[in-house]
Design an enzyme around this catalytic site. Structure first.
Site, PDB file in Angstrom:
ATOM      1  N   THR A   1      10.105  -7.408 -12.094  1.00 22.66           N
ATOM      2  CA  THR A   1       9.855  -8.877 -12.250  1.00 22.66           C
ATOM      3  C   THR A   1       8.604  -8.897 -11.370  1.00 22.66           C
ATOM      4  OG1 THR A   1      12.226  -9.171 -12.895  1.00 22.66           O
ATOM      5  CG2 THR A   1      10.403 -11.255 -12.580  1.00 22.66           C
TER       6      THR A   1
ATOM      7  N   GLN B   1      -7.492  -0.200   4.362  1.00 23.07           N
ATOM      8  CA  GLN B   1      -8.506  -0.362   4.961  1.00 23.07           C
ATOM      9  C   GLN B   1      -9.755  -1.401   4.633  1.00 23.07           C
ATOM     10  OE1 GLN B   1      -7.563  -2.046   7.863  1.00 23.07           O
ATOM     11  NE2 GLN B   1      -5.108  -1.132   8.073  1.00 23.07           N
TER      12      GLN B   1
ATOM     13  N   GLY C   1       0.665  -1.086   0.334  1.00 20.38           N
ATOM     14  CA  GLY C   1      -0.237   0.005   0.186  1.00 20.38           C
ATOM     15  C   GLY C   1       0.880   1.463   0.583  1.00 20.38           C
TER      16      GLY C   1
ATOM     17  N   CYS D   1       2.344   0.535  12.166  1.00 16.52           N
ATOM     18  CA  CYS D   1       3.637   1.578  11.643  1.00 16.52           C
ATOM     19  C   CYS D   1       3.930   2.574  12.657  1.00 16.52           C
ATOM     20  CB  CYS D   1       3.210   1.840  10.033  1.00 16.52           C
ATOM     21  SG  CYS D   1       2.002   1.455   8.743  1.00 16.52           S
TER      22      CYS D   1
ATOM     23  N   GLY E   1      -2.463  -6.106   0.148  1.00 16.70           N
ATOM     24  CA  GLY E   1      -2.916  -7.494   0.379  1.00 16.70           C
ATOM     25  C   GLY E   1      -3.026  -8.172   1.340  1.00 16.70           C
ATOM     26  N   HIS E   2      -2.055  -7.697   2.501  1.00 14.43           N
ATOM     27  CA  HIS E   2      -2.012  -8.557   4.034  1.00 14.43           C
ATOM     28  C   HIS E   2      -2.805  -8.008   5.058  1.00 14.43           C
ATOM     29  CE1 HIS E   2      -0.065  -5.592   6.728  1.00 14.43           C
ATOM     30  NE2 HIS E   2       0.101  -4.745   5.386  1.00 14.43           N
TER      31      HIS E   2
END
Length: 385
Positions: free
Chosen positions: A242, A182, A75, A330, A205-206
């Site tokens: 990649t 969120q 994010g 964070c 994603g997490h």
């Protein structure tokens, strides 16, 4: 931590348990299908098809076109990329509008840019955690490059009136970005709707029961975009590097599952949150919910416990294998009180006495009941000291 005592994880806004179905979907791309999706031979093109399928799944959850999905590492990269792009497109536009309750990925970037000559307008919020749309409109100038307002606050769960905000920004002919990390998967989002004027949107994603290390930046097909990472022509020339194929496949599956379980999120998870919150307010005197209780995510509650220090509560909960947080993951360990709660006008004492509990579809009623049994005891013990 003892393996015999299961963890009660009530910190799902920090990260989430990876869904076993997501793990199963991604494993072949860590073992059997390890080719580079940019390769011309069949072994590589098979992998490229898996990336395309994931892109379609993400697009379906967001209500947009697959070619508007740009895979990133997280994010934070998505947030930084959107703002950096807007600032490079027009050298005469060096002004940014955002809010004082954004995630640190936006806050730190804004502070960094301000030190380098850009202008940043930081919009305040009221006690409910909401900005004033009229103030936002007044803040937009002819030299404004982008407006960034988060869809759902990571600490309080408060939902911003994104469509109203995006409409205001659109009329001013300025780019609009929303950190929706969120919100995605917890509430319906339809970016193709006629009333949607979102140019850029960030996903992580997490937060969706997917492994860490993969995210998405939605780039509206009508919006100009300059790449943040330069190199190869991956992601249709919009993001070099990649592709992290296994994690991208995992994110696609996680988005599919999120769409299927969203009704459950809004019914069963909300019921768990409400039971927890209402019982705390009833059983523990001197408690208050921080922020708008009506317009918020179904899984989040931020509660202030008068007369206690949240770090002390966290330590005692941890000893009982219960996980929650004092704010954003964070900023854990920071000596400063939550910038979100301070921006809402709360005292330093209230900010330091607040805890965030965030639930998911993997939480159970038994877990909530155990937490509700222990938490009043812990608060009473600390207050007696």
């Amino acid at each position: 931590m003892s393996k015999k005592e299961p963890v009660i994880y009530l910190d799902n806004n920090a990260t989430t348990q990876v869904d076993p179905a997501v793990v199963e979907e991604m494993l072949p791309y860590l073992t059997e299908f390890y080719g580079n999706p940019s390769s011309a031979y069949t072994f590589g093109s098979q992998v490229a098809k898996a990336v395309d399928k994931a892109r379609e799944r993400v697009a379906q959850l967001l209500g947009c076109k697959p070619d508007e999905i740009l895979f990133t590492s997280c994010g934070t990269e998505s947030n930084n990329s959107a703002i950096a792009s807007a600032l490079t497109l027009d050298p005469d536009r060096q002004h940014i509008v955002t809010t004082r309750v954004e995630h640190s990925a936006i806050m730190k970037q804004g502070e960094w840019l301000a030190k380098r000559g850009y202008e940043v307008t930081w919009l305040g919020v009221n006690e409910q955690g909401q900005i004033d749309p009229a103030e936002l409109e007044r803040a937009i100038r002819p030299d404004t490059a982008i407006v960034s307002v988060m869809w759902a606050n990571n600490e309080t769960g408060v939902l911003s009136p994104i469509h109203e905000i995006a409409s205001i920004v659109h009329k001013k002919k300025v780019f609009f970005h929303s950190d929706a990390v969120q919100a995605v998967g917890k509430i319906p989002i339809n970016l193709a709707a006629e009333h949607s004027h979102v140019n850029f949107l960030s996903v992580s994603g997490h937060k969706l029961h997917c492994p860490k290390g993969v995210g998405v930046l939605y780039v509206n097909h009508r919006s100009k975009f300059n790449p943040y990472l330069l190199g190869g022509g991956q992601e249709h020339g919009k993001r070099a590097g990649t592709e992290n194929v296994a994690s991208i496949v995992a994110l696609g599956k996680a988005c599919e599952l999120a769409g299927q379980s969203m009704e459950q999120e809004n019914r069963e998870v909300r019921a768990l949150r409400d039971e927890f919150e209402n019982t705390i307010l009833e059983k523990i005197p001197g408690t208050q919910v921080n922020g708008d209780r009506e317009h918020r995510l179904p899984n989040t509650t931020s509660i202030a416990f008068e007369g206690i220090d949240s770090e002390a509560v966290l330590m005692l909960l941890d000893k009982n294998h219960i996980c929650c947080s004092a704010g954003s993951a964070c900023t854990t360990g920071s000596l400063h009180p939550s910038h979100v709660l301070k921006a809402m006008g709360f005292s330093t004492e209230r900010a330091r006495s607040s805890l965030r509990f965030s639930f998911s579809r993997f939480n159970t009623k038994a877990e909530v009941e155990k937490a509700l049994h222990l938490l009043p005891q812990i608060i009473a013990k600390l207050r007696s000291m």
